[in-house]
Design a protein around this motif. Structure first.
Motif, PDB file in Angstrom:
ATOM      1  N   THR A  46       0.858  -1.181   0.000  1.00  0.00           N
ATOM      2  CA  THR A  46       0.000   0.000   0.000  1.00  0.00           C
ATOM      3  C   THR A  46       0.894   1.230   0.000  1.00  0.00           C
ATOM      4  O   THR A  46       1.887   1.280   0.725  1.00  0.00           O
ATOM      5  N   ILE A  47       0.541   2.218  -0.811  1.00  0.00           N
ATOM      6  CA  ILE A  47       1.272   3.479  -0.866  1.00  0.00           C
ATOM      7  C   ILE A  47       0.410   4.533  -0.178  1.00  0.00           C
ATOM      8  O   ILE A  47      -0.744   4.751  -0.567  1.00  0.00           O
ATOM      9  N   VAL A  48       0.970   5.171   0.841  1.00  0.00           N
ATOM     10  CA  VAL A  48       0.227   6.159   1.632  1.00  0.00           C
ATOM     11  C   VAL A  48       0.867   7.531   1.448  1.00  0.00           C
ATOM     12  O   VAL A  48       2.062   7.709   1.658  1.00  0.00           O
ATOM     13  N   ASP A  49       0.044   8.501   1.083  1.00  0.00           N
ATOM     14  CA  ASP A  49       0.448   9.895   0.900  1.00  0.00           C
ATOM     15  C   ASP A  49      -0.082  10.671   2.105  1.00  0.00           C
ATOM     16  O   ASP A  49      -1.290  10.704   2.335  1.00  0.00           O
ATOM     17  N   VAL A  50       0.811  11.296   2.881  1.00  0.00           N
ATOM     18  CA  VAL A  50       0.383  12.044   4.060  1.00  0.00           C
ATOM     19  C   VAL A  50       0.433  13.564   3.847  1.00  0.00           C
ATOM     20  O   VAL A  50       0.290  14.327   4.796  1.00  0.00           O
ATOM     21  N   ARG A  51       0.625  13.982   2.601  1.00  0.00           N
ATOM     22  CA  ARG A  51       0.641  15.421   2.313  1.00  0.00           C
ATOM     23  C   ARG A  51      -0.775  15.985   2.463  1.00  0.00           C
ATOM     24  O   ARG A  51      -1.751  15.247   2.621  1.00  0.00           O
ATOM     25  N   ASP A  52      -0.909  17.296   2.372  1.00  0.00           N
ATOM     26  CA  ASP A  52      -2.222  17.920   2.494  1.00  0.00           C
ATOM     27  C   ASP A  52      -3.115  17.514   1.314  1.00  0.00           C
ATOM     28  O   ASP A  52      -2.637  17.071   0.272  1.00  0.00           O
ATOM     29  N   ARG A  53      -4.411  17.663   1.488  1.00  0.00           N
ATOM     30  CA  ARG A  53      -5.401  17.206   0.503  1.00  0.00           C
ATOM     31  C   ARG A  53      -5.207  17.859  -0.861  1.00  0.00           C
ATOM     32  O   ARG A  53      -5.319  17.192  -1.896  1.00  0.00           O
ATOM     33  N   ASP A  54      -4.890  19.151  -0.916  1.00  0.00           N
ATOM     34  CA  ASP A  54      -4.701  19.823  -2.209  1.00  0.00           C
ATOM     35  C   ASP A  54      -3.525  19.230  -2.981  1.00  0.00           C
ATOM     36  O   ASP A  54      -3.617  19.013  -4.189  1.00  0.00           O
ATOM     37  N   SER A  55      -2.429  18.979  -2.289  1.00  0.00           N
ATOM     38  CA  SER A  55      -1.262  18.371  -2.943  1.00  0.00           C
ATOM     39  C   SER A  55      -1.597  16.972  -3.449  1.00  0.00           C
ATOM     40  O   SER A  55      -1.232  16.600  -4.570  1.00  0.00           O
ATOM     41  N   PHE A  56      -2.291  16.195  -2.630  1.00  0.00           N
ATOM     42  CA  PHE A  56      -2.704  14.844  -3.027  1.00  0.00           C
ATOM     43  C   PHE A  56      -3.591  14.891  -4.268  1.00  0.00           C
ATOM     44  O   PHE A  56      -3.390  14.132  -5.209  1.00  0.00           O
ATOM     45  N   ASN A  57      -4.573  15.775  -4.262  1.00  0.00           N
ATOM     46  CA  ASN A  57      -5.496  15.870  -5.406  1.00  0.00           C
ATOM     47  C   ASN A  57      -4.790  16.310  -6.682  1.00  0.00           C
ATOM     48  O   ASN A  57      -5.133  15.857  -7.771  1.00  0.00           O
ATOM     49  N   ALA A  58      -3.783  17.175  -6.560  1.00  0.00           N
ATOM     50  CA  ALA A  58      -3.091  17.696  -7.739  1.00  0.00           C
ATOM     51  C   ALA A  58      -2.201  16.643  -8.393  1.00  0.00           C
ATOM     52  O   ALA A  58      -2.209  16.485  -9.614  1.00  0.00           O
ATOM     53  N   ILE A  65      -3.078   6.136  -1.560  1.00  0.00           N
ATOM     54  CA  ILE A  65      -4.232   6.577  -0.785  1.00  0.00           C
ATOM     55  C   ILE A  65      -3.780   7.710   0.116  1.00  0.00           C
ATOM     56  O   ILE A  65      -2.601   7.828   0.439  1.00  0.00           O
ATOM     57  N   THR A  66      -4.713   8.555   0.490  1.00  0.00           N
ATOM     58  CA  THR A  66      -4.373   9.675   1.362  1.00  0.00           C
ATOM     59  C   THR A  66      -4.765   9.361   2.799  1.00  0.00           C
ATOM     60  O   THR A  66      -5.811   8.773   3.057  1.00  0.00           O
ATOM     61  N   MET A  67      -3.882   9.722   3.711  1.00  0.00           N
ATOM     62  CA  MET A  67      -4.161   9.647   5.147  1.00  0.00           C
ATOM     63  C   MET A  67      -3.469  10.855   5.762  1.00  0.00           C
ATOM     64  O   MET A  67      -2.254  10.970   5.687  1.00  0.00           O
ATOM     65  N   GLN A  68      -4.244  11.732   6.335  1.00  0.00           N
ATOM     66  CA  GLN A  68      -3.696  12.941   6.936  1.00  0.00           C
ATOM     67  C   GLN A  68      -2.935  12.615   8.218  1.00  0.00           C
ATOM     68  O   GLN A  68      -3.286  11.690   8.950  1.00  0.00           O
ATOM     69  N   MET A  69      -1.879  13.367   8.484  1.00  0.00           N
ATOM     70  CA  MET A  69      -0.998  13.116   9.624  1.00  0.00           C
ATOM     71  C   MET A  69      -1.743  13.103  10.957  1.00  0.00           C
ATOM     72  O   MET A  69      -1.457  12.276  11.811  1.00  0.00           O
TER      73      MET A  69
END
Length: 160
Positions: A46-58, A65-69
């Motif tokens: 699984t690849i997890v992106d913990v950056r902010d939602r705008d960065s993830f969406n861009a 997948i996104t998971m906020q810190m």
């Protein structure tokens, strides 16, 4: 049995171009290692992106997948197995390390920090998706297994 496994491993090491193998799991992973595992079609990660939602969406690694810190450990606990291979990246290496440590402290056994994050990933031409990726060149390996293995072999040669 261990002798047989050692003999097989030694034989593979001597014939890397004949018997290519996917990269192993490392707690400090390079973008090339992750890309190599994806090119081999390994589903158990699984690849997890913990950056902010705008960065993830861009722009994000394809399939991340996104998971906020602030809720990382709780969200991971409810959606991921503790023994699963997890590759994590943030806005910088410090955020990535903090996120990886949070997961390790929560009991996750195999957490890899993706060194260099998105910058390293895009530098090697890793597949991305998001609202800001319309101009991203697509390699033939993203659609064709034979091309994907050929790309993997070429990248392994570059690693030395």
């Amino acid at each position: 049995m261990a002798d047989l496994q050692d003999a097989i491993a030694n034989a593979k090491d001597k014939l890397p171009d004949v018997t290519p193998t996917p990269p192993g799991f490392h707690p400090q992973a390079t973008a090339t290692e992750l890309k190599g595992r994806l090119q081999w079609g390994e589903p158990a990660l699984t690849i997890v992106d913990v950056r902010d939602r705008d960065s993830f969406n861009a722009c994000r690694i394809m399939g991340a997948i996104t998971m906020q810190m602030d809720a990382l450990a709780d969200r991971a606990e409810s959606s991921l197995e503790h023994s699963r291979d997890i590759y994590i990246y943030g806005a910088n290496d410090e955020e990535t390390a903090a996120a990886a440590n949070a997961l390790r402290q929560a009991g996750f056994e195999k957490v890899a920090e993706l060194k260099g994050g998105m910058d390293a990933w895009t530098e090697i031409g890793g597949p991305v998706e998001g609202t800001g990726t319309d101009d991203h060149p697509v390699s033939s390996g993203e659609y064709n297994v034979v091309s994907r293995i050929a790309e993997f072999t070429e990248e392994r040669k570059k690693e030395g």
